[in-house]
Design a protein around this motif. Sequence first.
Motif, PDB file in Angstrom:
ATOM      1  N   ILE A  36       0.838  -1.199   0.000  1.00 44.95           N
ATOM      2  CA  ILE A  36       0.000   0.000   0.000  1.00 44.95           C
ATOM      3  C   ILE A  36       0.872   1.248   0.000  1.00 44.95           C
ATOM      4  N   LEU A  37       1.916   1.248   0.831  1.00 44.13           N
ATOM      5  CA  LEU A  37       2.782   2.420   0.934  1.00 44.13           C
ATOM      6  C   LEU A  37       3.554   2.670  -0.357  1.00 44.13           C
ATOM      7  N   LYS A  38       3.807   1.615  -1.128  1.00 43.72           N
ATOM      8  CA  LYS A  38       4.528   1.735  -2.392  1.00 43.72           C
ATOM      9  C   LYS A  38       3.618   2.066  -3.571  1.00 43.72           C
ATOM     10  N   ASN A  39       2.290   2.192  -3.313  1.00 43.74           N
ATOM     11  CA  ASN A  39       1.325   2.320  -4.422  1.00 43.74           C
ATOM     12  C   ASN A  39       1.432   1.131  -5.382  1.00 43.74           C
ATOM     13  N   ASP A  40       1.760  -0.017  -4.833  1.00 45.55           N
ATOM     14  CA  ASP A  40       1.963  -1.233  -5.624  1.00 45.55           C
ATOM     15  C   ASP A  40       0.622  -1.942  -5.796  1.00 45.55           C
ATOM     16  N   HIS A  41      -0.212  -1.427  -6.710  1.00 38.87           N
ATOM     17  CA  HIS A  41      -1.556  -1.967  -6.896  1.00 38.87           C
ATOM     18  C   HIS A  41      -1.548  -3.433  -7.317  1.00 38.87           C
ATOM     19  N   MET A  42      -0.511  -3.854  -8.039  1.00 38.22           N
ATOM     20  CA  MET A  42      -0.442  -5.233  -8.517  1.00 38.22           C
ATOM     21  C   MET A  42       0.244  -6.150  -7.511  1.00 38.22           C
ATOM     22  N   CYS A  43       0.736  -5.585  -6.396  1.00 39.00           N
ATOM     23  CA  CYS A  43       1.382  -6.354  -5.334  1.00 39.00           C
ATOM     24  C   CYS A  43       2.573  -7.177  -5.841  1.00 39.00           C
ATOM     25  N   LYS A  44       3.378  -6.563  -6.684  1.00 33.72           N
ATOM     26  CA  LYS A  44       4.590  -7.223  -7.159  1.00 33.72           C
ATOM     27  C   LYS A  44       5.542  -7.508  -6.006  1.00 33.72           C
ATOM     28  N   PHE A  45       5.526  -6.639  -4.993  1.00 31.79           N
ATOM     29  CA  PHE A  45       6.402  -6.807  -3.834  1.00 31.79           C
ATOM     30  C   PHE A  45       6.102  -8.113  -3.091  1.00 31.79           C
ATOM     31  N   MET A  46       4.881  -8.613  -3.236  1.00 37.35           N
ATOM     32  CA  MET A  46       4.494  -9.872  -2.596  1.00 37.35           C
ATOM     33  C   MET A  46       4.640 -11.068  -3.527  1.00 37.35           C
ATOM     34  N   GLY A  47       5.114 -10.829  -4.742  1.00 35.87           N
ATOM     35  CA  GLY A  47       5.328 -11.927  -5.666  1.00 35.87           C
ATOM     36  C   GLY A  47       4.286 -12.071  -6.749  1.00 35.87           C
ATOM     37  N   PHE A  48       3.267 -11.190  -6.772  1.00 37.30           N
ATOM     38  CA  PHE A  48       2.271 -11.249  -7.835  1.00 37.30           C
ATOM     39  C   PHE A  48       2.865 -10.690  -9.121  1.00 37.30           C
ATOM     40  N   SER A  49       2.431 -11.214 -10.234  1.00 41.55           N
ATOM     41  CA  SER A  49       2.819 -10.656 -11.534  1.00 41.55           C
ATOM     42  C   SER A  49       1.588 -10.604 -12.426  1.00 41.55           C
ATOM     43  N   PRO A  50       1.546  -9.648 -13.349  1.00 43.20           N
ATOM     44  CA  PRO A  50       0.318  -9.392 -14.116  1.00 43.20           C
ATOM     45  C   PRO A  50       0.129 -10.292 -15.324  1.00 43.20           C
ATOM     46  N   THR A  51       0.177 -11.614 -15.106  1.00 39.21           N
ATOM     47  CA  THR A  51      -0.037 -12.524 -16.224  1.00 39.21           C
ATOM     48  C   THR A  51      -1.509 -12.910 -16.320  1.00 39.21           C
TER      49      THR A  51
END
Length: 444
Positions: free
Chosen positions: A404-419
């Motif tokens: 949330i703090l990174k504005n990481d809407h896709m949650c890449k920091f948690m390992g999600f990727s937009p496939t």
Amino acid sequence: MDKRYLESSVFEAFQDRLSYVFSEFDYIYVSFSGGKDSGLLLNLVLDYKRKYNIKSKIGVFHQDFEAQYSMTTEYVEKMFEDNLEDIEPYWVCLPMATRTAVGNHEMFWYPWDDEKEELWVRRMPNKEYVINQESNPFTYYKYKMKQESLAKQFGRWMRDKHKGAKIVCLLGTRASESLQRYCAIVNKQHGYKGKCWITKEFKNVWTASPLYDWALEDVWVANYKFDYEYNKIYDLFYKAGLPPRKMRVASPFNDSAKESLNLYKILDPEVWVKLVARVQGANFTSIYGKTKAMGYRSVKLPEGHTWKSFTYFLLDTLPENIRNNYIKKFSTSIDFWNNKGGGLPEIAICELIRKGYNIERNGISNHTKDKKSRVIFLGDIPDDTDDIKFTKDIPSWKRMCYCILKNDHMCKFMGFSPTKEQRMKTEYIKKKYEKFFKIGVKML
């Protein structure tokens, strides 16, 4: 000019791939962003076409994001106008959903939004080959569809336009750009007739990456040796001290470009003035994109909060659609670590056990190279895992809070990727555990 300019075989391999593409497919078009890779690809394809006296024209697809450097627009226009005898140009300026990472109040912004014409960064290009809402023949277009979908569906439309012919879209994708791109190309299980660099999109519609094994140095050596036209914004990037690997001409508001957003203010001030008004958060990100103000790692937990309660607090401050997006991602991650588990190295597992984490093994992970053991967390996931030194790939509420703090809407920091596969998997899990999601929403 002798084109055997590289000691390696990447140029020769590229020529062989083009020969294969022209022999296998009925219609070829190039996806041209105006960047270094797609620009080189277009120049090389045009050289090949002229060298072998190929009569059919090459399609060129340019997806215009409205907010871009003036030099990018000038370069695109020059490439189109100088090569009209050999190409069929498609300059697409349609409203489309494009991800933004400059704030938590918008997941998307919409280039060429007809409802905000007064805020457009620049005027609509005035060429007969521009595709906009008034001149749109693109039957698969849906109003404000996602940019990725627009690009893919364009290939279907080209197939229909050519009466079911085999269509291939050439991409300037290079495997060395990122590990994700490398895996998508090199580790592909089902290419076209055994070719890992060709991918099927729809029936009779394919994409191909003939430059996939080129290095960044190869790109610039080729531009120099062949005296190709290229986007001169790269010269300004170089003079501004930007490392070559960080030189981007994509949408200025996405994840990869936001750190260099402030360069617009220096290199293209007229565009910059309009960028500030176009998307909320652009000015703040340009000023603080490389400072601790945007640095999630420097955030201290507010007094009286756990990372879990602070995550809930932050979620409660967000617009509903943004909040629900995070809830879906977080719930998927929690379910994964409670029921399936991720593969962890043995030394990390021993450390987790030694420090009292409530975990158990759950078989072997087939997605890890050395068949690591899967680990699931029993009960709630940890609040933070700062005391674990041997791996960072474990869940925690702190990790979710950072997204949330990174504005990481896709949650890449948690390992999600937009496939596409992961989006489908997320929807499946959401339906399967609908009750869990409802409980999570009520808790907020």
